[in-house]
Motif scaffolding. Structure first.
Motif, PDB file in Angstrom:
ATOM      1  N   LEU A   1      47.654  78.798  50.131  1.00 57.81           N
ATOM      2  CA  LEU A   1      46.494  77.919  50.300  1.00 57.81           C
ATOM      3  C   LEU A   1      46.897  76.689  51.099  1.00 57.81           C
ATOM      4  CD1 LEU A   1      43.603  76.838  49.580  1.00 57.81           C
ATOM      5  CD2 LEU A   1      44.606  75.834  47.539  1.00 57.81           C
TER       6      LEU A   1
ATOM      7  N   MET B   1      37.416  82.846  48.760  1.00 60.02           N
ATOM      8  CA  MET B   1      37.883  82.311  47.480  1.00 60.02           C
ATOM      9  C   MET B   1      36.909  82.703  46.397  1.00 60.02           C
ATOM     10  SD  MET B   1      39.514  78.580  47.867  1.00 60.02           S
ATOM     11  CE  MET B   1      40.296  78.692  46.262  1.00 60.02           C
TER      12      MET B   1
ATOM     13  N   ARG C   1      42.600  77.541  54.448  1.00 59.57           N
ATOM     14  CA  ARG C   1      41.224  77.525  53.962  1.00 59.57           C
ATOM     15  C   ARG C   1      40.404  76.619  54.859  1.00 59.57           C
ATOM     16  NH1 ARG C   1      40.212  75.263  48.023  1.00 59.57           N
ATOM     17  NH2 ARG C   1      40.704  73.280  48.975  1.00 59.57           N
TER      18      ARG C   1
ATOM     19  N   ARG D   1      36.087  69.479  35.841  1.00 58.29           N
ATOM     20  CA  ARG D   1      37.551  69.441  35.960  1.00 58.29           C
ATOM     21  C   ARG D   1      38.111  68.032  36.064  1.00 58.29           C
ATOM     22  NH1 ARG D   1      38.476  72.137  41.968  1.00 58.29           N
ATOM     23  NH2 ARG D   1      40.362  70.911  42.140  1.00 58.29           N
TER      24      ARG D   1
ATOM     25  N   GLU E   1      41.059  70.435  54.438  1.00 62.31           N
ATOM     26  CA  GLU E   1      40.219  69.221  54.357  1.00 62.31           C
ATOM     27  C   GLU E   1      41.042  67.941  54.332  1.00 62.31           C
ATOM     28  OE1 GLU E   1      40.067  71.749  52.314  1.00 62.31           O
ATOM     29  OE2 GLU E   1      40.650  71.136  50.305  1.00 62.31           O
TER      30      GLU E   1
ATOM     31  N   GLY F   1      40.308  80.841  42.821  1.00 58.45           N
ATOM     32  CA  GLY F   1      40.526  79.397  42.676  1.00 58.45           C
ATOM     33  C   GLY F   1      40.156  79.015  41.254  1.00 58.45           C
ATOM     34  N   THR F   2      41.162  79.053  40.383  1.00 59.39           N
ATOM     35  CA  THR F   2      40.852  78.814  38.964  1.00 59.39           C
ATOM     36  C   THR F   2      40.416  77.371  38.690  1.00 59.39           C
ATOM     37  OG1 THR F   2      43.198  78.434  38.652  1.00 59.39           O
ATOM     38  CG2 THR F   2      42.333  80.598  38.012  1.00 59.39           C
ATOM     39  N   ASN F   3      40.853  76.431  39.540  1.00 60.35           N
ATOM     40  CA  ASN F   3      40.477  75.031  39.265  1.00 60.35           C
ATOM     41  C   ASN F   3      38.960  74.910  39.164  1.00 60.35           C
ATOM     42  OD1 ASN F   3      43.158  74.644  39.651  1.00 60.35           O
ATOM     43  ND2 ASN F   3      42.980  73.696  41.656  1.00 60.35           N
ATOM     44  N   ASP F   4      38.281  75.548  40.108  1.00 58.88           N
ATOM     45  CA  ASP F   4      36.819  75.501  40.068  1.00 58.88           C
ATOM     46  C   ASP F   4      36.241  76.598  39.178  1.00 58.88           C
ATOM     47  OD1 ASP F   4      35.858  73.278  41.565  1.00 58.88           O
ATOM     48  OD2 ASP F   4      36.747  74.194  43.335  1.00 58.88           O
TER      49      ASP F   4
ATOM     50  N   LYS G   1      36.320  65.222  47.084  1.00 61.13           N
ATOM     51  CA  LYS G   1      36.967  65.098  48.402  1.00 61.13           C
ATOM     52  C   LYS G   1      35.933  64.628  49.426  1.00 61.13           C
ATOM     53  CE  LYS G   1      38.678  69.270  47.759  1.00 61.13           C
ATOM     54  NZ  LYS G   1      39.426  70.535  47.812  1.00 61.13           N
TER      55      LYS G   1
ATOM     56  N   ASP H   1      37.040  72.177  52.905  1.00 63.96           N
ATOM     57  CA  ASP H   1      36.360  72.212  51.595  1.00 63.96           C
ATOM     58  C   ASP H   1      36.050  70.782  51.156  1.00 63.96           C
ATOM     59  OD1 ASP H   1      35.402  73.106  49.130  1.00 63.96           O
ATOM     60  OD2 ASP H   1      37.383  73.165  48.219  1.00 63.96           O
TER      61      ASP H   1
ATOM     62  N   ARG I   1      45.050  73.356  52.215  1.00 69.93           N
ATOM     63  CA  ARG I   1      43.787  72.619  52.022  1.00 69.93           C
ATOM     64  C   ARG I   1      43.505  71.850  53.311  1.00 69.93           C
ATOM     65  NH1 ARG I   1      45.783  72.366  46.375  1.00 69.93           N
ATOM     66  NH2 ARG I   1      44.072  72.979  45.017  1.00 69.93           N
TER      67      ARG I   1
ATOM     68  N   GLU J   1      35.825  81.292  43.355  1.00 73.32           N
ATOM     69  CA  GLU J   1      35.908  80.090  42.518  1.00 73.32           C
ATOM     70  C   GLU J   1      34.563  79.741  41.892  1.00 73.32           C
ATOM     71  OE1 GLU J   1      37.442  76.855  44.905  1.00 73.32           O
ATOM     72  OE2 GLU J   1      36.315  77.486  46.642  1.00 73.32           O
TER      73      GLU J   1
ATOM     74  N   ARG K   1      29.019  70.881  48.973  1.00 71.06           N
ATOM     75  CA  ARG K   1      30.485  70.971  49.091  1.00 71.06           C
ATOM     76  C   ARG K   1      30.894  72.323  49.664  1.00 71.06           C
ATOM     77  NH1 ARG K   1      33.813  72.175  43.622  1.00 71.06           N
ATOM     78  NH2 ARG K   1      35.336  72.226  45.293  1.00 71.06           N
TER      79      ARG K   1
ATOM     80  N   CYS L   1      45.238  80.992  43.488  1.00 68.67           N
ATOM     81  CA  CYS L   1      45.814  79.775  44.059  1.00 68.67           C
ATOM     82  C   CYS L   1      45.402  78.526  43.290  1.00 68.67           C
ATOM     83  CB  CYS L   1      45.450  79.635  45.540  1.00 68.67           C
ATOM     84  SG  CYS L   1      43.690  79.462  45.823  1.00 68.67           S
TER      85      CYS L   1
HETATM   86  C1  PEP Z   1      40.545  75.966  43.119  1.00 67.31           C
HETATM   87  O1  PEP Z   1      39.360  75.649  42.959  1.00 67.31           O
HETATM   88  O2  PEP Z   1      41.233  76.574  42.268  1.00 67.31           O
HETATM   89  C2  PEP Z   1      41.225  75.594  44.369  1.00 67.31           C
HETATM   90  C3  PEP Z   1      42.439  76.030  44.652  1.00 67.31           C
HETATM   91  O3  PEP Z   1      40.577  74.739  45.208  1.00 67.31           O
HETATM   92  P1  PEP Z   1      40.551  73.146  45.010  1.00 67.31           P
HETATM   93  O4  PEP Z   1      41.457  72.791  43.864  1.00 67.31           O
HETATM   94  O5  PEP Z   1      40.993  72.573  46.301  1.00 67.31           O
HETATM   95  O6  PEP Z   1      39.107  72.917  44.690  1.00 67.31           O
END
Ligand code: PEP
Ligand code: MG
Length: 570
Positions: free
Chosen positions: A295, A430, A333, A466, A299, A453-456, A341, A336, A297, A432, A359, A503
């Protein structure tokens, strides 16, 4: 033996001698003087201001080389604070109206903002008061033509201070300083964050009693539990030696993992890749043995610009990444932006729910010309390596159709202009959003690869923002709902013969990573610093059984559902 307790801020064990840091930050109140010529004093202020800015710039460069972009960005924050016009005007006005010396005007003006920060409930923001104090003291030192205090004269020092300023922490000499203890502070302070990055054990909020520890007292510091032992007895010494022995073994294991291919115990290849934000991250990624970039980023390039970056600027940046990676596959990517961001030049309406708003790919599709610029830059750079282009925040197959159409358009333009491109560019999506996960069977027919993308995905699946600490305990990547979705996604994608990685930060959680490996994940992508531990995990996991065999050769317990606090890789 005497024992003190505080708040653990940076893990690990250390021994050394109590070394008090004199002239602690809070004590440094400048003397107030009346001046006869305020305009001269204002000129003196501006001169010191310029010097402080230049010093911060060189500290930033130094820190960036040492620790990478993320941790060194604290000095950019300090520069921004110093460049704040409101603060500057306040200082100038105080000198002019009160006819006071610049040092005192700086101190007074900074106090106002520090008090404001200190009254904020959010601990992270409250800690920014320390940053402002750091900035104002730097200015005062420049006004007085004095330099920073030497922090680490004694060898094997355990620094004891009222509090540590972030810039002091960054300059602690790791050769001499084995740990630090502060009376005040918080684990969220920049000083604590930097200590963790630099792997210096640290304990904060120990209370004023630690000031009474006699200089030179032998100490053992347990940064994991926040405990300090003065004049340690035999048992504590034995514990300490065992703990450091284990840490040495751990380091040896990690370097062994670096030299071994990333296959599980039952022979399945699971690639370990790097998440990068800047070019500096690449070096660490390569040094730690990444199998490519999972990944980029992109952006961040946009966030460091004051306007949409042009094609040339982007092309140069992407080309550098691809050529540095020397043929390893690099996933970049597309931009984003949105949510946390933000860029000034993208002014949209005020959003009530930015995470659910404008977004990711929505921004790119709303600005097709800008998006085409990015796609052209990416495709031009593809001639210099193995490029995969990935699209964020997808919720529907129609969005994928549209982005692929624009990518085709960019490629046709370049072809017509006779510009070279790589011949193995891959496109990916992705996963996510729950929508993309549910529709992954359809999406799997459209592109070459996927990355979860587990963060989202976690925040949207569990309705747990988050970035909101109030709901942090609900934000659990090991929640059964998240795991089921991921299993469903991997199955759908493999059915179409495509590959799927992860990621998001959850890949750094051992329990989560082991589960993902059992589900058949093809790659895991993590921040460069986390790569060695993850390599070791992959190489010591049985993917059929879903068990990670720790260093003792025994399987690690794989509990059905744990809170992330239990399983963070640290
Ligand atoms: C995610 O969402 O897991 C990801 C990798 O993207 P970001 O953290 O940049 O939103
Ligand atoms: Mg995301």
């Amino acid at each position: 033996m005497k024992i003190w307790k505080g708040t653990a801020a940076s893990g690990g064990a250390a021994w050394g001698y109590a070394t008090h840091l004199r002239g602690d930050p809070e004590g440094a109140i400048p003397v107030r003087r009346t001046v006869t010529d305020p305009e001269m004093e204002i000129a003196r202020f501006w001169e010191a201001h310029g010097k402080a800015l230049a010093e911060l710039e060189s500290l930033y460069r130094l820190a960036r080389e040492d620790m990478g972009e993320e941790e060194s960005s604290i000095f950019l924050t300090h520069k921004a604070m110093l460049a704040d016009e409101e603060l500057q005007n306040d200082v100038v006005q105080r000198i002019r109206e009160k006819k006071i010396n610049a040092e005192y005007a700086v101190y007074e003006a900074a106090q106002v903002y520090q008090t404001l920060f200190a009254s904020i409930e959010d601990d992270y923001l409250r800690q920014r008061a320390a940053d402002l104090q750091d900035v104002s003291q730097r200015l005062c030192r420049k006004l007085e033509n004095s330099s920073e205090q030497a922090l680490h004269k004694r060898k094997d020092a355990i620094i004891i201070a009222q509090d540590l300023l972030p810039s002091q922490t960054i300059q602690l000499n790791k050769e001499n300083v084995n740990a630090f203890l502060t009376q005040a502070g918080s684990p969220n302070s920049h000083a604590a964050i930097l200590a963790r990055t630099r792997e210096i054990p640290a304990i904060v909020a120990m209370g004023y009693e630690i000031a009474s520890i006699p200089e030179g007292t032998p100490l053992i510091v347990d940064g994991d539990t926040g405990t300090v032992y003065a004049n340690p007895d035999r048992d504590i010494l034995a514990w300490f030696y065992k703990k450091t022995e284990q840490a040495d073994e751990q380091r040896a294991l990690l370097s062994q993992a670096l030299a071994t291919e990333n296959r599980t115990l039952d022979g399945r290849k699971v690639e370990v890749k790097a998440n990068i934000g800047t070019l500096q991250d690449l070096e660490e990624a390569l040094a730690n043995g990444c199998d490519g970039v999972g990944l980029t980023r992109s952006e961040f390039l946009y966030m460091h610009s004051t306007q949409w970056p042009d094609e040339e600027q982007q092309f140069t940046y992407y080309r550098s990444i691809l050529s540095t990676m020397k043929g390893r596959r690099v996933i970049i990517r597309t931009c984003d932006l949105g949510m946390d961001k933000k860029v000034d030049y993208l002014k949209g309406a005020q959003e009530e729910n930015p995470a659910l708003g404008f977004r990711g790919i929505r921004v790119s599709l709303a600005y097709p010309d800008t998006f085409l610029t990015q796609l052209r830059a990416l495709l031009r750079a593809s001639a210099y390596g193995s490029l995969s282009i990935m699209f964020p925040m997808i919720v529907s197959p129609e969005e994928v159709d549209r982005v692929l159409e624009l990518a085709r358009e960019a490629a046709e333009q370049l072809r017509a202009e006779g510009i070279a491109m790589g011949d193995d560019v891959q496109y990916g999506v992705m996963i996510e959003t729950p929508a993309a996960a549910v529709l992954s069977d359809i999406l799997a027919k459209k592109v070459d690869f996927f990355s979860i993308g587990t963060n989202d995905l976690v925040q949207y699946t569990l309705c747990a923002d988050r970035v909101n600490p109030e709901v942090a305990q609900l934000y659990d990547p090991c929640h059964p709902a998240v795991l089921r979705l991921i299993e469903h996604v991997i199955e759908n994608i493999h059915r179409e013969g495509k590959v799927c990685g992860i990621c998001g930060d959850a890949a750094t959680i051992p329990e989560f990573a082991v589960r993902a490996i059992k589900m058949g994940i093809d790659s895991l992508s993590v921040p460069p610093r986390k790569i060695p531990k993850l390599r070791h995990l992959v190489q010591n996991t049985d993917s059929n059984k879903g068990e990670y065999y720790g260093k003792s050769g025994n399987p690690q317990p794989n509990r059905p559902h744990t809170l992330k606090a239990d399983c963070n890789m640290g």
